[in-house]
Write a protein that holds these residues in place. Structure first.
Motif, PDB file in Angstrom:
ATOM      1  N   UNK A   1      15.692  27.897  27.764  1.00 52.90           N
ATOM      2  CA  UNK A   1      16.972  27.570  27.125  1.00 52.90           C
ATOM      3  C   UNK A   1      18.108  28.296  27.829  1.00 52.90           C
ATOM      4  N   UNK A   2      19.099  27.551  28.284  1.00 54.94           N
ATOM      5  CA  UNK A   2      20.313  28.168  28.808  1.00 54.94           C
ATOM      6  C   UNK A   2      21.495  27.703  27.959  1.00 54.94           C
ATOM      7  N   UNK A   3      22.255  26.703  28.395  1.00 49.43           N
ATOM      8  CA  UNK A   3      23.355  26.260  27.522  1.00 49.43           C
ATOM      9  C   UNK A   3      22.815  25.629  26.251  1.00 49.43           C
ATOM     10  N   UNK A   4      21.611  25.024  26.336  1.00 48.27           N
ATOM     11  CA  UNK A   4      20.920  24.538  25.162  1.00 48.27           C
ATOM     12  C   UNK A   4      21.249  23.132  24.719  1.00 48.27           C
ATOM     13  N   UNK A   5      22.235  22.503  25.296  1.00 47.67           N
ATOM     14  CA  UNK A   5      22.685  21.204  24.793  1.00 47.67           C
ATOM     15  C   UNK A   5      21.619  20.125  24.982  1.00 47.67           C
ATOM     16  N   UNK A   6      20.868  20.201  26.059  1.00 46.44           N
ATOM     17  CA  UNK A   6      19.852  19.180  26.338  1.00 46.44           C
ATOM     18  C   UNK A   6      18.528  19.455  25.640  1.00 46.44           C
ATOM     19  N   UNK A   7      18.341  20.671  25.118  1.00 48.64           N
ATOM     20  CA  UNK A   7      17.018  21.109  24.698  1.00 48.64           C
ATOM     21  C   UNK A   7      16.454  20.322  23.509  1.00 48.64           C
ATOM     22  N   UNK A   8      17.219  20.020  22.455  1.00 51.60           N
ATOM     23  CA  UNK A   8      16.626  19.215  21.387  1.00 51.60           C
ATOM     24  C   UNK A   8      16.058  17.890  21.889  1.00 51.60           C
ATOM     25  N   UNK A   9      16.753  17.243  22.803  1.00 49.88           N
ATOM     26  CA  UNK A   9      16.234  16.004  23.388  1.00 49.88           C
ATOM     27  C   UNK A   9      14.958  16.235  24.178  1.00 49.88           C
ATOM     28  N   UNK A  10      14.895  17.365  24.871  1.00 48.52           N
ATOM     29  CA  UNK A  10      13.687  17.732  25.601  1.00 48.52           C
ATOM     30  C   UNK A  10      12.517  17.935  24.629  1.00 48.52           C
TER      31      UNK A  10
END
Length: 860
Positions: free
Chosen positions: A92-101
């Protein structure tokens, strides 16, 4: 009536609408992110009847009778496993893409409980990540699959949080589970929706603006033009040349210029209101390149002409040194504009606050935003408050005003809260890009490969406005000679206005461009001498106590040679291979703003409810500054991380720590935390935190540097430099096989985070080298998010990070900052690998005729 199942609940609705909007606006599901609305980024990934799909391209009608699952619908066990795995892996870095991942991972594991790395790459290929480089995301998915498959207990973490520990990021759990609030996740009672009408042409005279029809729309609350601005209309970082709104009788300068603003009660009414504004344009021929801008009789883009900045850096006698050298290499290089492509589009919410204004934002400095909004609205500083939400990536692209000033102005005039969010199409048009540059570089050496001198001319396309075009040009020039021990340099740079989108800050800050040129020249010079590119670097590599080409004396923490030694064995293994091809490149990159500009880090520690609140305005744009602050505090005081809270940047409670830029926050704000933590430790002698309830401690750190062109024998250009060497290996088909990235980062505050920065930077550098472009047709962007050439999971080779940390300085515990240098040497290393592969010496980015790009570079 439409009926479907959402997270095991039956939903009935009469209105057909976009599914992403329904999930976010009607169901308040914040895990489903609006990244592109084109089905290209994967941030809004959901599961529909067992298959991953993109919510942004679906409608309610298309899911009639189907079962929908978002991250919120996962079981408690699944959420705990994914949250732990992504935190433990450092995914996790900025986190914006992570839920989709996570949703893509859930769908994969449901079908295949024992996935391979190849399976994971395929499963997330539709999900773009701009921060991590995918390596740690892949590791996290494999870890989660194992825990779920074998029904393992989630390990209990015993973390002290001190410097050097692989400590979980403080925001990893919230970001992974989609509950971290980004600006567009925030809703305010009575909120209107706002946006700008953009110019139809990159260069046109505005003859008339008629807003009467828009004002007559029953759901439009306010329509504003330039004459409605109560303060200073022109904004800008250093040069105030960018009008918040173009007025009648003025020329537009690029396709992102705003003509008028509208705030309406609904998104549909907002769109209708914008369409009702009538503008009378006189279209004019745009200036498409610096070459055109410098021609005699060229239209003046700004009153003072088309030259924004000129920089000259000379030491010694380069011309004489080159003339007397055994070997000389000269090439012209061309690098394109590049889109940041951060996953979170720009968003801000203006909220009236008495006779002042409060703004929720997601940029790279709340104090920069405060200053510009104060000027725009003509308000005193106590009347403007800016608070940052989580920030979904930046890379320099969120340093300039994009929506913040417009949201503030609309809310101030409407006397109601107003949210302004750029669509991805608007974002691609509006915010500044990495500068396109045309460069001519000459490099010379003696018969043994010892460098003797270099000359360079750098022409940078600043686009329509200054943004940070001057400082970017400075960095391109101060780093143009590379991290080597020679002093005969002659570097001239010019930054030129055109009618293209503005060039601004971008990870690497001008050094990605000039390093591509100097490092490619150096590899060719080695070939002429008859020695390896590794050896020519080693015999010229700067060492502690020696003088860099810009005159600065390398400090004791300099470890450039160590980065070379770390890859030596691997380099020669691949050089001697019959079916693999290796390229090498090195770089240096400054920490801190430097060049004579004041640079200060500040921090407050406030004791509330028995916990230490770290209060600094340092923006986390994915690099993890809050985690760094926590670890430095824990190291300095011995306090447990469980007793530490990092508050979001807020101009009312957090002191000005400067912009998140120039790899400076770990050094400057980190040292400010170090200083104030010592004060807290002293106050704790014989006491506990409860005894200090309500106490406030303050610390700051500054460092003085010398301006570019200083007459000092050895000017100090920057507080510190990081150094790096990267190897890029191609297989027999010309496909990427491996990247080895060896980085002198001073000292790793958190090794996992440093690795993530390296991996993400390498992947960004690979994209810059091979696929990324921002083509323009008569100054108008021709790309969508899905056609920018961003690297996806299936493109990424093995990446081996090597962390060199020999710096023993007490300053920020020896850390130098690593955010920018990680993408600097990649492109020239790729260039040389392909040169070894097919014998073609390429001088333009992205590289043509490779396994990744067959077409020629788009004409700008």
């Amino acid at each position: 009536m439409y009926t479907f199942i959402l997270n095991n609940r039956e939903i009935k609705t009469e209105a057909d609408m976009n599914l992403l909007e329904f999930l976010r606006e009607k169901q308040n599901l914040t895990s489903v992110k609006n990244g592109c609305s084109e089905g290209a980024c994967g941030a809004c990934t959901i599961i529909v009847n067992g298959r991953t799909m993109r919510a942004c391209v679906l409608t309610i009608a298309r899911i009639q009778g189907k079962s929908i699952l978002t991250l919120e619908g996962l079981s408690k066990r699944e959420k705990e496993v994914f949250a732990y795995s992504f935190a433990e892996a450092g995914a996790v870095q900025c986190g914006f893409c992570i839920p989709g991942m996570v949703v893509s991972a859930k769908a994969l594991i449901d079908k295949n409980s024992s996935p391979t790395s190849k399976d994971v790459k395929a499963a997330i290929r539709g999900n773009i990540c701009r921060c991590t480089g995918y390596v740690k995301i892949e590791k996290a998915v494999l870890m989660a699959a194992e825990i779920l498959r074998e029904n393992k207990d989630i390990p209990k973490e015993d973390e002290s949080g001190i410097v050097g520990e692989r400590f979980h990021r403080i925001d990893a759990f919230k970001k992974t589970l989609g509950i971290a609030e980004y600006t567009d996740d925030i809703k305010v009672d009575g909120m209107l929706y706002g946006s700008a009408l953009r110019t139809k042409y990159p260069r046109a005279l505005i003859k008339k603006i008629d807003i009467s029809k828009a004002l007559a729309h029953p759901d439009v609350e306010v329509v504003l033009t330039a004459k409605d601005i109560p303060g200073k209309r022109y904004i800008g970082h250093l040069v105030q040349d960018w009008p918040a709104l173009i007025d009648i009788g003025e020329e537009t300068r690029y396709i992102g210029d705003a003509i008028a603003l509208v705030a309406a009660r609904t998104k549909a009414a907002l769109k209708e209101g914008l369409e009702l504004i009538e503008v009378d344009y006189e279209e004019l021929i745009p200036v498409t390149s610096p070459e055109e801008a410098l021609r005699e009789g060229a239209p003046k883009i700004h009153e003072n002409g088309n030259i924004l900045d000129e920089e000259v850096l000379k030491r010694g006698n380069a011309e004489e040194a080159i003339k007397n050298s055994k070997y000389v290499v000269t090439y012209r290089y061309s690098t394109p504009f590049t889109e940041h492509a951060f996953l979170e589009p720009e968003c801000a919410i203006g909220v009236p606050d008495g006779d002042g204004i409060f703004v929720y934002t997601g940029g790279q400095s709340v104090y920069d935003e405060k200053r510009e909004i104060m000027n725009l609205l003509g308000l005193e500083k106590d009347k403007v408050r800016i608070k940052s939400a989580y920030v979904g990536g930046g890379f320099g692209g969120k340093e300039d005003m994009s929506v913040q000033h417009h949201a503030a102005l609309l809310a101030y005039k409407a006397k109601k809260p107003v949210k302004v969010t750029l669509s991805r199409k608007e974002s691609i048009k509006v915010h500044p890009k990495r500068h396109a540059m045309e460069m001519k570089f000459t490099l010379a050496c003696d018969e043994n490969g010892k460098l003797t001198g270099m000359k360079a001319t750098i022409i940078s396309d600043s686009g329509a406005y200054a943004s940070l075009g001057g400082p970017v040009l400075q960095r391109a020039c101060t780093h143009a000679a590379g991290p080597y021990n020679y002093e005969n340099v002659d570097i001239v740079g010019r930054s030129i206005y055109t009618n293209n989108p503005p060039g601004g800050a971008f990870r690497g800050f001008g050094v990605t461009q000039s390093a591509f040129a100097i490092e490619s020249n150096l590899n060719e010079l080695a070939r002429k001498v008859g020695i390896s590119p590794w050896k020519i670097r080693y015999i010229n590599a700067i060492e502690p106590g020696q003088v860099l080409p810009n005159g600065q004396i390398a400090d004791d923490g300099t470890a450039f040679k160590e980065t070379l030694m770390a890859v030596k064995e691997e380099y020669y293994k691949y050089v001697n291979s019959t079916n693999e091809y290796v390229g090498i490149a090195s770089a240096m990159k400054n920490s801190g703003v430097g060049v004579g500009v004041p640079d200060i880090g500040r921090c407050r520690l406030t004791i509330l409810d028995g916990k230490v609140h770290i209060r600094s305005s340092a923006a986390c744009i994915g690099q993890g500054i809050g985690t760094v602050e926590t670890q430095i505090l824990c190291k300095a005081t011995g306090i447990s991380p469980e007793l530490v809270v990092v508050d979001q940047p807020d101009t009312d409670i957090t002191p000005d720590s400067g912009t998140t830029t120039a790899s400076r926050q770990t050094v400057f704000t980190g040292e400010a935390v170090h200083i104030v933590s010592k004060k807290l430790k002293s106050a704790l002698k014989g006491k506990n935190l409860e005894d200090l309830e309500g106490r406030d401690f303050y610390g700051e750190y500054s460092f003085k540097t010398d301006p570019i062109g200083s007459t000092k024998p050895n000017p100090v250009s920057h507080i510190a430099y990081g150094f790096a060497t990267q190897l890029v290996v191609l297989d027999e088909k010309g496909l990427l096989k491996k990247v080895i990235a060896s980085h002198d980062i001073g000292r790793a505050i958190n090794p996992t985070t440093v690795e993530g920065q390296i991996e993400g930077g390498v992947v960004m550098g690979l994209g810059y080298a091979l696929t990324e472009d921002y083509p323009l047709k008569k100054c108008i962007p021709a790309a969508k998010f899905g056609t920018l050439g961003l690297f996806r999971s299936v493109n990424v080779p093995e990446i081996q990070s090597v962390i060199i940390g020999k710096n023993t300085s007490d300053l920020a515990y020896g850390a130098k900052g690593v955010g920018e240098i990680v993408c600097v040497p990649t492109a020239p290393a790729v260039q040389q690998a392909y040169y070894e592969f097919d014998g073609i010496f390429r001088t333009k980015l992205p590289l043509d005729n490779t396994a990744y790009r067959k077409s020629k570079n788009a004409r700008r």
